[in-house]
Scaffold this motif. Sequence first.
Motif, mmCIF file in Angstrom:
data_model
loop_
_atom_site.group_PDB
_atom_site.id
_atom_site.type_symbol
_atom_site.label_atom_id
_atom_site.label_comp_id
_atom_site.label_asym_id
_atom_site.label_seq_id
_atom_site.Cartn_x
_atom_site.Cartn_y
_atom_site.Cartn_z
ATOM 1 N N VAL A 134 0.838 -1.196 0.000
ATOM 2 C CA VAL A 134 0.000 0.000 0.000
ATOM 3 C C VAL A 134 0.875 1.247 0.000
ATOM 4 C CG1 VAL A 134 -1.645 1.346 1.350
ATOM 5 C CG2 VAL A 134 -1.978 -1.105 1.093
ATOM 6 N N GLU A 135 1.926 1.261 0.818
ATOM 7 C CA GLU A 135 2.801 2.424 0.892
ATOM 8 C C GLU A 135 3.508 2.666 -0.441
ATOM 9 O OE1 GLU A 135 5.376 1.781 4.223
ATOM 10 O OE2 GLU A 135 3.719 1.816 5.630
ATOM 11 N N GLU A 136 3.951 1.605 -1.106
ATOM 12 C CA GLU A 136 4.623 1.763 -2.389
ATOM 13 C C GLU A 136 3.671 2.327 -3.432
ATOM 14 O OE1 GLU A 136 6.177 -2.066 -3.355
ATOM 15 O OE2 GLU A 136 7.588 -2.044 -1.690
ATOM 16 N N ALA A 137 2.443 1.850 -3.459
ATOM 17 C CA ALA A 137 1.462 2.323 -4.429
ATOM 18 C C ALA A 137 1.165 3.796 -4.216
ATOM 19 C CB ALA A 137 0.180 1.503 -4.311
ATOM 20 N N THR A 138 1.065 4.223 -2.955
ATOM 21 C CA THR A 138 0.747 5.619 -2.696
ATOM 22 C C THR A 138 1.910 6.531 -3.043
ATOM 23 O OG1 THR A 138 1.010 4.931 -0.410
ATOM 24 C CG2 THR A 138 -1.111 5.771 -1.004
ATOM 25 N N THR A 139 3.137 6.128 -2.800
ATOM 26 C CA THR A 139 4.244 7.018 -3.119
ATOM 27 C C THR A 139 4.355 7.225 -4.620
ATOM 28 O OG1 THR A 139 5.633 5.106 -2.711
ATOM 29 C CG2 THR A 139 5.800 6.900 -1.151
ATOM 30 N N GLU A 140 4.055 6.216 -5.407
ATOM 31 C CA GLU A 140 4.074 6.373 -6.848
ATOM 32 C C GLU A 140 2.972 7.330 -7.299
ATOM 33 O OE1 GLU A 140 3.749 2.554 -8.631
ATOM 34 O OE2 GLU A 140 5.541 1.799 -7.636
ATOM 35 N N SER A 141 1.786 7.254 -6.700
ATOM 36 C CA SER A 141 0.638 8.042 -7.116
ATOM 37 C C SER A 141 0.739 9.492 -6.684
ATOM 38 C CB SER A 141 -0.645 7.439 -6.529
ATOM 39 O OG SER A 141 -0.770 6.116 -6.952
ATOM 40 N N VAL A 142 1.385 9.775 -5.555
ATOM 41 C CA VAL A 142 1.408 11.115 -4.993
ATOM 42 C C VAL A 142 2.407 12.030 -5.712
ATOM 43 C CG1 VAL A 142 1.753 12.412 -2.829
ATOM 44 C CG2 VAL A 142 0.640 10.215 -2.781
ATOM 45 N N VAL A 143 3.132 11.508 -6.697
ATOM 46 C CA VAL A 143 4.124 12.294 -7.413
ATOM 47 C C VAL A 143 3.486 13.532 -8.059
ATOM 48 C CG1 VAL A 143 5.747 12.245 -9.331
ATOM 49 C CG2 VAL A 143 5.582 10.293 -7.793
ATOM 50 N N ASP A 144 2.251 13.411 -8.570
ATOM 51 C CA ASP A 144 1.547 14.529 -9.196
ATOM 52 C C ASP A 144 1.080 15.490 -8.105
ATOM 53 O OD1 ASP A 144 0.050 16.255 -10.680
ATOM 54 O OD2 ASP A 144 -1.252 14.726 -11.564
ATOM 55 N N SER A 145 1.662 16.698 -8.074
ATOM 56 C CA SER A 145 1.359 17.657 -7.010
ATOM 57 C C SER A 145 -0.015 18.295 -7.156
ATOM 58 C CB SER A 145 2.439 18.736 -6.943
ATOM 59 O OG SER A 145 2.449 19.449 -8.170
ATOM 60 N N SER A 146 -0.678 18.120 -8.302
ATOM 61 C CA SER A 146 -2.012 18.691 -8.479
ATOM 62 C C SER A 146 -3.087 17.833 -7.823
ATOM 63 C CB SER A 146 -2.328 18.861 -9.967
ATOM 64 O OG SER A 146 -2.456 17.591 -10.582
ATOM 65 N N LEU A 147 -2.721 16.662 -7.324
ATOM 66 C CA LEU A 147 -3.674 15.768 -6.684
ATOM 67 C C LEU A 147 -3.738 16.030 -5.180
ATOM 68 C CD1 LEU A 147 -2.892 12.381 -8.458
ATOM 69 C CD2 LEU A 147 -4.656 14.034 -9.015
ATOM 70 N N HIS A 148 -4.956 16.015 -4.645
ATOM 71 C CA HIS A 148 -5.179 16.162 -3.207
ATOM 72 C C HIS A 148 -5.415 14.764 -2.633
ATOM 73 C CE1 HIS A 148 -6.679 17.713 0.595
ATOM 74 N NE2 HIS A 148 -7.712 16.891 0.469
ATOM 75 N N THR A 149 -4.787 14.458 -1.516
ATOM 76 C CA THR A 149 -4.949 13.155 -0.876
ATOM 77 C C THR A 149 -5.948 13.274 0.266
ATOM 78 O OG1 THR A 149 -2.647 12.629 -1.378
ATOM 79 C CG2 THR A 149 -3.742 11.248 0.251
ATOM 80 N N ILE A 150 -7.003 12.461 0.221
ATOM 81 C CA ILE A 150 -7.939 12.377 1.337
ATOM 82 C C ILE A 150 -7.403 11.286 2.249
ATOM 83 C CG2 ILE A 150 -10.295 11.862 2.065
ATOM 84 C CD1 ILE A 150 -11.218 12.766 -0.724
ATOM 85 N N ILE A 151 -7.131 11.645 3.510
ATOM 86 C CA ILE A 151 -6.529 10.689 4.438
ATOM 87 C C ILE A 151 -7.527 10.272 5.513
ATOM 88 C CG2 ILE A 151 -4.181 11.523 4.061
ATOM 89 C CD1 ILE A 151 -4.454 13.018 6.747
ATOM 90 N N SER A 152 -7.260 9.150 6.125
ATOM 91 C CA SER A 152 -8.117 8.645 7.198
ATOM 92 C C SER A 152 -7.839 9.428 8.480
ATOM 93 C CB SER A 152 -7.850 7.162 7.435
ATOM 94 O OG SER A 152 -8.643 6.696 8.512
ATOM 95 N N PRO A 153 -8.884 9.977 9.110
ATOM 96 C CA PRO A 153 -8.692 10.720 10.351
ATOM 97 C C PRO A 153 -8.604 9.814 11.575
ATOM 98 C CG PRO A 153 -10.986 10.794 9.710
ATOM 99 C CD PRO A 153 -10.263 10.042 8.631
ATOM 100 N N MET A 154 -8.676 8.495 11.380
ATOM 101 C CA MET A 154 -8.680 7.564 12.518
ATOM 102 C C MET A 154 -8.308 6.159 12.068
ATOM 103 S SD MET A 154 -12.811 7.292 12.808
ATOM 104 C CE MET A 154 -12.925 9.045 12.631
#
Length: 166
Positions: free
Chosen positions: A75-95
Amino acid sequence: MKIQEIREIIKLVDQSSLDEFLYESEGTKIKLKKNEKGFVNSTSETFESSSIIEQPRQVEVKAPVAQEAPKQQVVEEATTESVVDSSLHTIISPMVGTFYQSSSPDTAAYVEVGTKVSADSIVCIVEAMKLFNEIEAEIDGQVVEILVKDGQLVEYGQPLFLVKGN
Protein backbone atom coordinates in the motif's frame (compact mmCIF):
# COMPACT_ATOMS: atom_id res chain seq x y z
CA MET A 1 -15.48 1.59 29.35
CA LYS A 2 -16.74 -1.92 28.65
CA ILE A 3 -14.42 -4.89 28.31
CA GLN A 4 -15.73 -5.52 24.78
CA GLU A 5 -14.65 -2.00 23.75
CA ILE A 6 -11.19 -2.64 25.21
CA ARG A 7 -10.97 -5.92 23.29
CA GLU A 8 -11.96 -4.09 20.09
CA ILE A 9 -9.19 -1.51 20.66
CA ILE A 10 -6.66 -4.29 21.30
CA LYS A 11 -7.75 -6.00 18.07
CA LEU A 12 -7.39 -2.78 16.05
CA VAL A 13 -3.94 -2.02 17.49
CA ASP A 14 -2.96 -5.67 16.99
CA GLN A 15 -3.82 -5.47 13.27
CA SER A 16 -2.15 -2.09 12.79
CA SER A 17 1.48 -1.08 12.44
CA LEU A 18 1.26 1.03 15.60
CA ASP A 19 3.81 0.22 18.30
CA GLU A 20 2.07 2.11 21.09
CA PHE A 21 -1.46 3.46 21.74
CA LEU A 22 -2.70 5.65 24.62
CA TYR A 23 -6.37 6.51 25.28
CA GLU A 24 -7.70 8.69 28.12
CA SER A 25 -11.35 9.63 28.68
CA GLU A 26 -13.44 10.46 31.75
CA GLY A 27 -10.98 9.00 34.24
CA THR A 28 -10.21 5.89 32.16
CA LYS A 29 -6.72 5.41 30.79
CA ILE A 30 -5.74 2.63 28.38
CA LYS A 31 -2.18 2.13 27.21
CA LEU A 32 -1.32 -0.54 24.63
CA LYS A 33 2.25 -1.27 23.64
CA LYS A 34 3.64 -3.98 21.37
CA ASN A 35 6.79 -5.58 22.74
CA GLU A 36 9.61 -7.27 20.88
CA LYS A 37 8.02 -10.74 21.28
CA GLY A 38 4.99 -9.77 19.16
CA PHE A 39 2.45 -9.34 21.95
CA VAL A 40 0.20 -6.41 22.83
CA ASN A 41 0.59 -5.33 26.45
CA SER A 42 -2.43 -3.53 27.82
CA THR A 43 -2.90 -1.55 31.01
CA SER A 44 -6.24 -0.06 31.95
CA GLU A 45 -6.73 2.27 34.89
CA THR A 46 -9.99 3.75 36.15
CA PHE A 47 -9.99 6.67 38.55
CA GLU A 48 -13.18 7.44 40.43
CA SER A 49 -13.77 10.70 42.22
CA SER A 50 -15.10 10.35 45.76
CA SER A 51 -14.18 11.33 49.27
CA ILE A 52 -12.37 8.01 49.70
CA ILE A 53 -9.07 7.68 47.87
CA GLU A 54 -9.01 4.50 45.82
CA GLN A 55 -6.09 2.79 44.17
CA PRO A 56 -6.39 2.54 40.38
CA ARG A 57 -7.44 -0.85 39.07
CA GLN A 58 -5.05 -2.36 36.56
CA VAL A 59 -5.73 -5.05 34.01
CA GLU A 60 -2.99 -6.79 32.04
CA VAL A 61 -4.03 -8.41 28.76
CA LYS A 62 -1.70 -10.20 26.34
CA ALA A 63 -2.71 -11.15 22.82
CA PRO A 64 -0.62 -12.46 19.92
CA VAL A 65 0.25 -9.90 17.26
CA ALA A 66 -0.42 -10.75 13.62
CA GLN A 67 2.40 -9.75 11.30
CA GLU A 68 1.03 -8.17 8.09
CA ALA A 69 4.01 -6.06 7.01
CA PRO A 70 4.00 -7.16 3.35
CA LYS A 71 0.42 -5.86 2.78
CA GLN A 72 1.21 -2.52 4.38
CA GLN A 73 4.41 -2.22 2.38
CA VAL A 74 2.53 -2.73 -0.90
CA VAL A 75 0.00 0.00 0.00
CA GLU A 76 2.80 2.42 0.89
CA GLU A 77 4.62 1.76 -2.39
CA ALA A 78 1.46 2.32 -4.43
CA THR A 79 0.75 5.62 -2.70
CA THR A 80 4.24 7.02 -3.12
CA GLU A 81 4.07 6.37 -6.85
CA SER A 82 0.64 8.04 -7.12
CA VAL A 83 1.41 11.11 -4.99
CA VAL A 84 4.12 12.29 -7.41
CA ASP A 85 1.55 14.53 -9.20
CA SER A 86 1.36 17.66 -7.01
CA SER A 87 -2.01 18.69 -8.48
CA LEU A 88 -3.67 15.77 -6.68
CA HIS A 89 -5.18 16.16 -3.21
CA THR A 90 -4.95 13.16 -0.88
CA ILE A 91 -7.94 12.38 1.34
CA ILE A 92 -6.53 10.69 4.44
CA SER A 93 -8.12 8.65 7.20
CA PRO A 94 -8.69 10.72 10.35
CA MET A 95 -8.68 7.56 12.52
CA VAL A 96 -7.85 3.88 12.80
CA GLY A 97 -10.77 1.74 11.69
CA THR A 98 -12.38 -0.25 8.90
CA PHE A 99 -12.91 1.43 5.51
CA TYR A 100 -16.31 1.07 3.81
CA GLN A 101 -17.19 2.48 0.37
CA SER A 102 -20.94 2.47 1.06
CA SER A 103 -23.38 2.77 3.95
CA SER A 104 -24.42 -0.89 3.63
CA PRO A 105 -23.40 -3.90 1.53
CA ASP A 106 -26.49 -3.64 -0.71
CA THR A 107 -26.06 0.05 -1.65
CA ALA A 108 -23.78 1.65 -4.24
CA ALA A 109 -20.40 3.11 -3.30
CA TYR A 110 -20.36 6.78 -2.31
CA VAL A 111 -17.75 7.51 -4.99
CA GLU A 112 -15.92 5.70 -7.75
CA VAL A 113 -12.99 6.70 -9.94
CA GLY A 114 -14.19 9.60 -12.06
CA THR A 115 -16.88 10.80 -9.61
CA LYS A 116 -17.03 14.59 -9.18
CA VAL A 117 -17.08 15.63 -5.50
CA SER A 118 -17.57 18.85 -3.58
CA ALA A 119 -15.91 19.74 -0.27
CA ASP A 120 -18.86 18.42 1.75
CA SER A 121 -19.42 15.23 -0.30
CA ILE A 122 -19.24 12.00 1.69
CA VAL A 123 -16.64 9.73 0.09
CA CYS A 124 -16.60 6.78 2.52
CA ILE A 125 -17.20 5.57 6.07
CA VAL A 126 -14.52 4.58 8.59
CA GLU A 127 -15.91 2.36 11.35
CA ALA A 128 -14.15 2.46 14.69
CA MET A 129 -15.50 0.76 17.83
CA LYS A 130 -18.99 0.29 16.32
CA LEU A 131 -19.20 3.99 15.38
CA PHE A 132 -19.60 4.77 11.67
CA ASN A 133 -17.81 8.01 10.79
CA GLU A 134 -18.62 9.67 7.46
CA ILE A 135 -15.52 11.05 5.73
CA GLU A 136 -15.92 14.13 3.55
CA ALA A 137 -13.85 15.06 0.48
CA GLU A 138 -12.87 18.52 1.85
CA ILE A 139 -12.07 19.64 -1.72
CA ASP A 140 -13.97 20.24 -4.95
CA GLY A 141 -12.72 17.98 -7.71
CA GLN A 142 -12.79 14.55 -9.30
CA VAL A 143 -11.78 11.20 -7.72
CA VAL A 144 -8.73 9.93 -9.60
CA GLU A 145 -7.84 6.87 -7.52
CA ILE A 146 -9.20 4.82 -4.60
CA LEU A 147 -6.20 3.62 -2.61
CA VAL A 148 -7.86 1.07 -0.27
CA LYS A 149 -10.28 -1.81 -0.65
CA ASP A 150 -13.74 -2.07 0.89
CA GLY A 151 -13.55 -3.67 4.36
CA GLN A 152 -9.80 -3.00 4.74
CA LEU A 153 -8.34 -1.86 8.07
CA VAL A 154 -6.91 1.66 7.73
CA GLU A 155 -4.47 3.60 9.91
CA TYR A 156 -4.63 7.18 11.15
CA GLY A 157 -3.25 9.39 8.37
CA GLN A 158 -3.35 6.64 5.74
CA PRO A 159 -4.22 7.93 2.23
CA LEU A 160 -7.68 6.78 1.08
CA PHE A 161 -8.36 8.69 -2.15
CA LEU A 162 -6.58 10.89 -4.66
CA VAL A 163 -8.69 13.81 -5.94
CA LYS A 164 -7.80 16.18 -8.76
CA GLY A 165 -8.90 19.65 -7.65
CA ASN A 166 -10.91 22.01 -9.82
